[in-house]
Design an enzyme around this catalytic site. Structure first.
Site, mmCIF file in Angstrom:
data_model
loop_
_atom_site.group_PDB
_atom_site.id
_atom_site.type_symbol
_atom_site.label_atom_id
_atom_site.label_comp_id
_atom_site.label_asym_id
_atom_site.label_seq_id
_atom_site.Cartn_x
_atom_site.Cartn_y
_atom_site.Cartn_z
ATOM 1 C CD GLU A 254 -1.783 -2.452 1.215
ATOM 2 O OE1 GLU A 254 -0.635 -2.749 1.596
ATOM 3 O OE2 GLU A 254 -2.653 -3.304 0.960
ATOM 4 C CG HIS B 110 -11.401 -8.065 6.137
ATOM 5 N ND1 HIS B 110 -10.548 -8.779 6.926
ATOM 6 C CD2 HIS B 110 -10.917 -8.179 4.871
ATOM 7 C CE1 HIS B 110 -9.590 -9.316 6.192
ATOM 8 N NE2 HIS B 110 -9.787 -8.961 4.935
#
Ligand SMILES: Cc1ncc(C[n+]2csc(CCOP(=O)(O)OP(=O)(O)O)c2C)c(N)n1
Ligand SMILES: [Mg+2]
Length: 671
Positions: A410, A477
């Protein structure tokens, strides 16, 4: 200088192989090394006089900055570090502007907002570091990617110290560059120390160049004190990379002749090392060599030094004569974002009923069609279409150049987005899940957010954030982490609750040249439908939407909270409430909030994230400050539990604010 004097013999300690380099180039190499050396000598004096704040010395390392810079064309970007003054002087950045920069004056590159070498300049194709060292390696990837996509046949050179190679950014950036065949020269200046840490405590391989192999990359070791070697080898490599784009890792062996910064001293460096390396001084040895070869006479050398000294003194005077900066709040706030002239594109009357997810996908696709220089990057977004299938079919329409699968990194991808922006392109970065943004957090809050304020370089990057709970996905998540970003000046934060808003706000986010965090709630993806105009349209930032009107209470919320509030009001049709969907959190529509609260006298803020430090707290404080006299009850905040988000449905339900909202709302109405 002590180290300058160590070489007293008339014979050079460095063996130069000038091959077919003509005298003009050799003299230029010398003059270009002499200038940063002499500037630094002056700076050390000023430092002792308290006239500049900090100094990171590159004395002894000039051959690297100068050799690399001279090997590149001036349109090619260089990303230097704190010891690379020679990059700036070789690119002929006016000395008075450098001096103003170091003195924090307006004619510097950061208007007194950042110090030392923490700046870039598009005029000279230099992109300076941020303090965190590693992030610029990934930025170089982005610049190089732009040069490949635009068929420019250009090389990008980026610097790091050997200490910086231990950062994750280094590994991510090299890996991405290798997988994507980007024309980047990664230059490690191995100067023996990272602050006080010697190399054997920094890494455990023989040479850092060895790391290249692991990334599938050619790598080289170059004597960093031999300017002829640096220049001729990098020239050759650059030429080759321009023809056949690929990254290359170069380890320059050199030595840091002074302290990490001047105040920190060199007590921990064995004296013998200092003496040995002093003998290899890159400037003094080259001077001796040029004189030995009769390329430079004593007289020419004296004239050259006099000229540089005059240039330094004259430019220093210019910087001294410049007035100190007068603080002005408006100036500061105006420079947080690049001005954005929002263009309203009205929706067409033809509509389709779309799910939330389809509206995002359609919006993204239409922006890809409008902006030929827009690149999307993310994990599994190409052929696979992304884990939520938002980019399904995009590769077929736009190709793999613009719809890029990324390795799992990322940070490097956010940094590459920044690099694309520096090179005049646009980027959308898809986080697979908003939770994973923590792995790209540093470049977002420190690079993207601060770049325009620091040196007028905007970050034209949208980070898409599939977020939120209610899908029984557990702590990693399900988070809605907008609060990490709403508190960082320099970022815009968008958080739609409906397909219509999602599509129009995404178009605006992409048009806006500033960094935007775009939150898309996963629980809404397939559960919320709406008629959405077929064609492209935009919606403005900073405008909340008033979904319901009533006089008894103001409900302020966003994202999934909007649907929770709607559900509660459906169940209780007698509650007369203004329901405000904020739509964007940064900028925040405070007008709409205050107007409504002044009318109803009661406010409740519903937020999906856990309570403390969330945006609900700030909205509550703003209401107290601005609407106190209109209030008939304390402002209420309803948020999720102060725990991570649990997985199992009954625990998740207990965690979420949704289950408590109706009760608190009724209590407030009865207050
Ligand atoms: C992320 C981060 N950690 C720590 C520091 C503090 N710091 C600044 S420079 C430096 C040493 C860097 O060493 P190296 O990369 O070898 O570069 P050199 O200073 O030797 O040129 C350290 C520890 C920092 N700026 N950023
Ligand atoms: Mg070092």
């Amino acid at each position: 200088m002590k180290n300058d004097k160590m070489l007293t013999s008339s014979k050079s300690n460095i063996t130069y192989d000038k091959k077919n380099l003509d005298s003009k180039i050799l003299l230029q190499l010398y003059a270009n090394m002499l200038k940063p050396r002499m500037v630094e000598e002056k700076m050390l004096i000023l430092l002792r006089q308290g006239k500049i704040s900090k100094w990171f010395s590159g004395i002894g390392q000039e051959a690297i900055s100068v050799g690399v810079t001279m090997a590149l064309n001036k349109e090619e970007y260089i990303l230097p570090m704190h010891r690379n003054l020679g990059v700036f002087t070789t690119r002929k950045v006016p000395l008075n502007r450098l001096f103003s920069q170091w003195q924090g004056k307006a004619n510097g590159f950061t208007k007194g907002r950042d110090r030392s070498f923490h700046f870039g300049t598009q005029e000279y194709n230099i992109v300076g570091m941020i303090s965190h060292l590693g992030p610029q390696l990934g930025v170089a990837d982005g610049i190089a990617l732009a040069s490949v996509l635009k068929h420019k046949n250009q090389v990008t050179a980026v610097f790091t110290g050997e200490g910086g190679t231990s950062e994750g950014d280094f590994h991510e950036a090299l890996n991405v560059a290798s997988v994507w065949h980007l024309p980047v020269i990664f230059c490690i200046e191995n100067n023996g120390y990272g602050l006080s840490t010697p190399t054997d405590e920094q890494y455990n391989c023989k040479d850092l160049a060895d790391r290249g192999k692991g990334y599938g990359m050619e790598s080289f070791i170059i004597d960093g004190n031999n300017v002829v070697d640096v220049y001729s080898k990098i020239s050759k490599l650059a030429e080759s990379i321009r023809k056949r784009p690929r990254p290359i890792l170069v380890e320059f062996k050199t030595f840091r002749m002074r302290g990490h910064e001047e105040a920190s001293g060199t007590k921990y460096v064995p004296e013998q090392l200092m003496t040995e390396w002093a003998k290899k001084d890159p400037v003094r040895n080259f001077e001796v060599y040029l004189k030995e070869q009769k390329i430079l006479t004593e007289k020419e050398d004296t004239i050259l030094r006099d000229n540089i000294l005059n240039e330094i003194n004259e430019n220093l005077q210019l910087a001294y004569d410049e007035e100190e900066i007068t603080p002005n709040v408006t100036n500061e706030l105006n420079d947080l974002f690049k001005p954005f002239n929002y263009q309203e594109v009205n929706p067409s009357s033809k509509t389709n009923e779309l799910r939330f997810i389809d509206a995002i996908s359609e919006g993204l696709k239409q922006s890809m069609q409008r902006h030929k220089d827009l690149v999307i990057m993310g994990q599994d977004i190409a052929e696979y279409g992304g884990v939520f299938k938002i980019t399904e079919g995009f590769v077929e329409e736009f190709g793999n150049d613009r719809v890029r699968n990324t390795p799992i990194c990322e940070s490097a991808i956010v940094e590459a987005g920044m690099g694309l922006s520096i090179a005049g392109m646009k980027a959308v970065v898809e986080m697979q899940f908003a939770d994973f943004v923590s792995s790209g957090f540093n470049p977002i809050v420190n690079y993207l957010a601060k770049s325009y304020y620091r040196w007028n370089q905007n970050a034209d990057v949208v980070v898409r954030m599939p977020c939120g709970a209610g899908v029984a996905a557990g702590p990693f998540h399900s988070q809605t982490n907008e609060a990490w970003f709403t508190k960082t000046p320099g970022l815009k934060v968008v958080y739609p609750a409906f397909p219509y808003d999602a599509k129009g706000l995404l178009a605006t986010a992409i048009n806006d040249p500033n960094p935007v965090l775009y939150f898309e709630h996963k629980a809404l993806y397939r559960s919320i439908r709406q008629d959405v105009p077929k064609d492209y349209y935009t919606l403005p930032f900073g405008k909340a939407s008033l979904l319901k009107e009533g006089n008894a209470v103001t409900i302020i919320t966003y994202g999934a909270g909007v649907h929770w509030a709607l559900e509660a009001l459906d169940k209780n049709p007698d509650i007369q409430a203004d329901l405000l969907d904020l739509r964007t959190l940064q900028p925040l529509d405070t007008e709409a909030i205050f107007n409504s609260v002044r009318k109803t006298g009661k406010a409740i803020i519903l937020q999906e994230d856990s309570l403390f430090g969330g945006i609900a707290s700030d909205i509550s404080a703003l209401i107290m400050e601005e609407c106190f006299e209109a209030l008939d009850a304390p402002v209420k905040r309803v948020a999720s539990l102060e725990t991570p988000i649990p997985f199992v449905k009954q625990l998740e339900d207990q965690y979420l604010a949704k289950g408590r909202f109706e009760t608190v709302l009724k209590e407030l109405l009865e207050y």
